[in-house]
Design a protein around this motif. Structure first.
Motif, mmCIF file in Angstrom:
data_model
loop_
_atom_site.group_PDB
_atom_site.id
_atom_site.type_symbol
_atom_site.label_atom_id
_atom_site.label_comp_id
_atom_site.label_asym_id
_atom_site.label_seq_id
_atom_site.Cartn_x
_atom_site.Cartn_y
_atom_site.Cartn_z
ATOM 1 N N ASN A 1 -10.946 -3.350 4.320
ATOM 2 C CA ASN A 1 -12.100 -3.255 5.213
ATOM 3 C C ASN A 1 -12.500 -1.803 5.459
ATOM 4 O OD1 ASN A 1 -11.994 -6.039 5.456
ATOM 5 N ND2 ASN A 1 -10.716 -5.969 7.286
ATOM 6 N N TYR A 2 -11.527 -0.901 5.490
ATOM 7 C CA TYR A 2 -11.832 0.506 5.700
ATOM 8 C C TYR A 2 -12.605 1.077 4.512
ATOM 9 C CZ TYR A 2 -8.306 -0.021 9.346
ATOM 10 O OH TYR A 2 -7.597 -0.450 10.440
ATOM 11 N N TYR A 3 -12.263 0.649 3.312
ATOM 12 C CA TYR A 3 -12.969 1.123 2.128
ATOM 13 C C TYR A 3 -14.427 0.664 2.147
ATOM 14 C CZ TYR A 3 -8.430 2.357 0.115
ATOM 15 O OH TYR A 3 -7.199 2.927 -0.127
ATOM 16 N N TRP A 4 -14.636 -0.600 2.507
ATOM 17 C CA TRP A 4 -16.009 -1.112 2.564
ATOM 18 C C TRP A 4 -16.796 -0.433 3.679
ATOM 19 C CZ3 TRP A 4 -17.482 -3.327 -1.611
ATOM 20 C CH2 TRP A 4 -16.596 -4.094 -2.365
ATOM 21 N N ALA A 5 -16.131 -0.141 4.786
ATOM 22 C CA ALA A 5 -16.811 0.559 5.877
ATOM 23 C C ALA A 5 -17.239 1.964 5.441
ATOM 24 C CB ALA A 5 -15.913 0.632 7.102
ATOM 25 N N ILE A 6 -16.382 2.632 4.669
ATOM 26 C CA ILE A 6 -16.732 3.962 4.166
ATOM 27 C C ILE A 6 -17.925 3.878 3.210
ATOM 28 C CG2 ILE A 6 -15.924 5.861 2.718
ATOM 29 C CD1 ILE A 6 -13.136 5.389 3.886
ATOM 30 N N LEU A 7 -17.946 2.841 2.351
ATOM 31 C CA LEU A 7 -19.071 2.680 1.439
ATOM 32 C C LEU A 7 -20.374 2.431 2.188
ATOM 33 C CD1 LEU A 7 -17.553 0.559 -1.482
ATOM 34 C CD2 LEU A 7 -18.232 2.963 -1.514
ATOM 35 N N VAL A 8 -20.313 1.614 3.229
ATOM 36 C CA VAL A 8 -21.516 1.358 4.029
ATOM 37 C C VAL A 8 -21.998 2.643 4.698
ATOM 38 C CG1 VAL A 8 -22.401 0.130 6.053
ATOM 39 C CG2 VAL A 8 -20.984 -1.073 4.386
ATOM 40 N N LEU B 1 -21.482 5.723 3.631
ATOM 41 C CA LEU B 1 -22.048 6.583 2.594
ATOM 42 C C LEU B 1 -23.434 6.114 2.185
ATOM 43 C CD1 LEU B 1 -18.931 7.210 0.320
ATOM 44 C CD2 LEU B 1 -19.985 8.795 1.920
ATOM 45 N N ALA B 2 -23.625 4.799 2.124
ATOM 46 C CA ALA B 2 -24.940 4.263 1.777
ATOM 47 C C ALA B 2 -25.976 4.620 2.842
ATOM 48 C CB ALA B 2 -24.861 2.750 1.602
ATOM 49 N N MET B 3 -25.594 4.547 4.114
ATOM 50 C CA MET B 3 -26.512 4.919 5.177
ATOM 51 C C MET B 3 -26.858 6.403 5.122
ATOM 52 S SD MET B 3 -24.909 2.659 8.301
ATOM 53 C CE MET B 3 -26.128 3.243 9.472
ATOM 54 N N ILE B 4 -25.864 7.229 4.831
ATOM 55 C CA ILE B 4 -26.135 8.668 4.698
ATOM 56 C C ILE B 4 -27.063 8.932 3.514
ATOM 57 C CG2 ILE B 4 -25.071 10.902 4.215
ATOM 58 C CD1 ILE B 4 -22.599 9.927 5.708
ATOM 59 N N LEU B 5 -26.839 8.204 2.399
ATOM 60 C CA LEU B 5 -27.681 8.372 1.219
ATOM 61 C C LEU B 5 -29.123 7.972 1.504
ATOM 62 C CD1 LEU B 5 -27.764 9.052 -1.824
ATOM 63 C CD2 LEU B 5 -27.246 6.641 -2.268
ATOM 64 N N ILE B 6 -29.300 6.869 2.223
ATOM 65 C CA ILE B 6 -30.655 6.439 2.573
ATOM 66 C C ILE B 6 -31.330 7.459 3.483
ATOM 67 C CG2 ILE B 6 -31.957 4.682 3.854
ATOM 68 C CD1 ILE B 6 -29.973 2.625 2.812
ATOM 69 N N HIS B 7 -30.550 8.019 4.402
ATOM 70 C CA HIS B 7 -31.118 9.010 5.316
ATOM 71 C C HIS B 7 -31.507 10.289 4.590
ATOM 72 C CE1 HIS B 7 -31.064 12.172 8.460
ATOM 73 N NE2 HIS B 7 -31.614 11.216 9.210
ATOM 74 N N GLN B 8 -30.713 10.687 3.602
ATOM 75 C CA GLN B 8 -30.996 11.912 2.879
ATOM 76 C C GLN B 8 -32.069 11.711 1.806
ATOM 77 O OE1 GLN B 8 -29.800 14.932 3.622
ATOM 78 N NE2 GLN B 8 -28.570 14.099 5.319
ATOM 79 N N VAL C 1 -30.508 -1.397 -1.139
ATOM 80 C CA VAL C 1 -30.699 -2.771 -0.654
ATOM 81 C C VAL C 1 -30.408 -3.768 -1.767
ATOM 82 C CG1 VAL C 1 -32.402 -4.424 0.200
ATOM 83 C CG2 VAL C 1 -32.310 -2.110 1.154
ATOM 84 N N ILE C 2 -30.863 -3.470 -2.985
ATOM 85 C CA ILE C 2 -30.593 -4.363 -4.115
ATOM 86 C C ILE C 2 -29.093 -4.446 -4.391
ATOM 87 C CG2 ILE C 2 -30.877 -4.634 -6.606
ATOM 88 C CD1 ILE C 2 -33.692 -3.491 -6.298
ATOM 89 N N ALA C 3 -28.416 -3.308 -4.310
ATOM 90 C CA ALA C 3 -26.970 -3.295 -4.552
ATOM 91 C C ALA C 3 -26.232 -4.154 -3.531
ATOM 92 C CB ALA C 3 -26.452 -1.865 -4.520
ATOM 93 N N PHE C 4 -26.588 -4.024 -2.255
ATOM 94 C CA PHE C 4 -25.931 -4.838 -1.232
ATOM 95 C C PHE C 4 -26.305 -6.314 -1.371
ATOM 96 C CE2 PHE C 4 -25.181 -0.777 0.892
ATOM 97 C CZ PHE C 4 -23.921 -0.978 1.424
ATOM 98 N N ALA C 5 -27.540 -6.592 -1.793
ATOM 99 C CA ALA C 5 -27.943 -7.988 -1.996
ATOM 100 C C ALA C 5 -27.147 -8.619 -3.131
ATOM 101 C CB ALA C 5 -29.441 -8.059 -2.280
ATOM 102 N N VAL C 6 -26.945 -7.858 -4.215
ATOM 103 C CA VAL C 6 -26.158 -8.372 -5.346
ATOM 104 C C VAL C 6 -24.713 -8.615 -4.917
ATOM 105 C CG1 VAL C 6 -25.291 -7.825 -7.639
ATOM 106 C CG2 VAL C 6 -27.660 -7.341 -7.070
ATOM 107 N N MET C 7 -24.142 -7.693 -4.132
ATOM 108 C CA MET C 7 -22.776 -7.882 -3.644
ATOM 109 C C MET C 7 -22.684 -9.110 -2.742
ATOM 110 S SD MET C 7 -20.775 -5.592 -4.960
ATOM 111 C CE MET C 7 -19.360 -5.751 -3.887
ATOM 112 N N LEU C 8 -23.724 -9.332 -1.936
ATOM 113 C CA LEU C 8 -23.727 -10.508 -1.061
ATOM 114 C C LEU C 8 -23.809 -11.800 -1.869
ATOM 115 C CD1 LEU C 8 -23.827 -11.672 1.810
ATOM 116 C CD2 LEU C 8 -26.311 -11.375 1.752
#
Length: 204
Positions: free
Chosen positions: A150-157, A159-166, A175-182
C-alpha cells in the motif's frame, strides 16, 4: 473440622480441574516453528494504535503472520492468493495473436474488417498487459522486501499528482493509466471471485 473438609474438597476440585485442562491440551503445542530460523517459539504480536499488525519471531525478528484490517480482508477476496506473471503471459500472447491478425489483414489474407478488430484488440490487451506487469512488479518487490505494498501505491499516486501539477498536459495520460489499472483490478477481481466460488461449490 468443617473448614478443613471444605479446604480438602476445594483442593480435590482444583486438582480434577487442572487434570481436565491438561487432558484438553494433550497433543497440542503452544509453540510454533519460525519460517526463517526454524526455532520453536511463541510469536510476539506487534500492535499499532490498538490494531494488531503482525506477529514476529522473538529470536530473529522475522514476520510470522500478517494481520489485515476489515477493508484489507474485503480486498483480499479480489486478489489472487499467490503472485504470478501467468496473466501477463496470457495477455502478451493475446497481443501477439491480435498483431498476427492485423498483419494477415494487411496482407489481404483476412477481410479488412478483421484489421480494425485486431487494432482495438492489440491496444486494449497491450495496455492491460502493461498494467498487469506493473502491478506484479510492485507487489513482488514489496513481498521480497517484506513491505506493505500500500505504501508503494501511495507513493505512485503522490508522484502522479506532482506530475500533473508540474505538467498539466500529461493529465490525460495519467488518467488513462489509472483507468487501465482500475479495469485490470476489476477483471482480476471478478475472475478471482469466480475461482473461489467454484472451489467452494466443489468442496461442498
Amino acid at each position: 473440622m468443617s473448614s478443613s473438609l471444605s479446604k480438602r474438597f476445594k483442593a480435590g476440585a482444583m486438582i480434577q480441574q487442572s487434570e481436565s485442562v491438561q487432558s484438553m491440551f494433550i497433543g497440542h503445542h503452544a509453540t510454533v516453528h519460525c519460517h526463517e530460523c526454524s526455532r520453536a517459539m511463541v510469536p510476539r504480536v506487534v500492535i499499532y494504535y490498538g490494531q494488531p499488525l503482525k506477529s514476529v519471531c522473538p529470536f530473529c525478528g522475522a514476520t510470522f503472520t500478517k494481520f489485515q484490517s476489515g477493508f484489507g480482508r474485503l480486498l483480499r477476496r479480489f486478489q489472487t492468493p499467490a503472485l504470478s506473471f501467468s496473466a501477463f503471459y496470457c495477455l502478451s500472447i493475446a497481443v501477439i495473436g491480435f498483431g498476427l491478425i492485423g498483419l494477415l489483414s494487411a496482407k489481404g489474407v483476412l477481410p479488412n474488417n478483421s484489421g480494425h478488430i485486431a487494432l482495438y484488440g492489440t491496444v486494449i490487451s497491450g495496455l492491460l498487459a502493461l498494467a498487469e506487469l506493473s502491478f506484479q512488479c510492485i507487489e513482488q518487490l514489496a513481498a521480497k522486501l517484506d513491505h506493505e505494498s500500500n505504501y508503494y501505491w501511495a507513493i505512485l499516486v503522490m508522484l502522479a499528482m506532482i506530475l500533473i501539477h508540474q505538467i498539466p498536459e500529461w493529465t490525460g495520460y495519467v488518467v488513462i493509466a489509472f483507468a487501465v489499472m482500475l479495469i485490470r483490478g476489476l477483471l482480476s477481481g471478478v475472475l478471482q471471485l469466480f475461482k473461489t466460488r467454484d472451489k467452494g461449490l466443489i468442496s461442498n
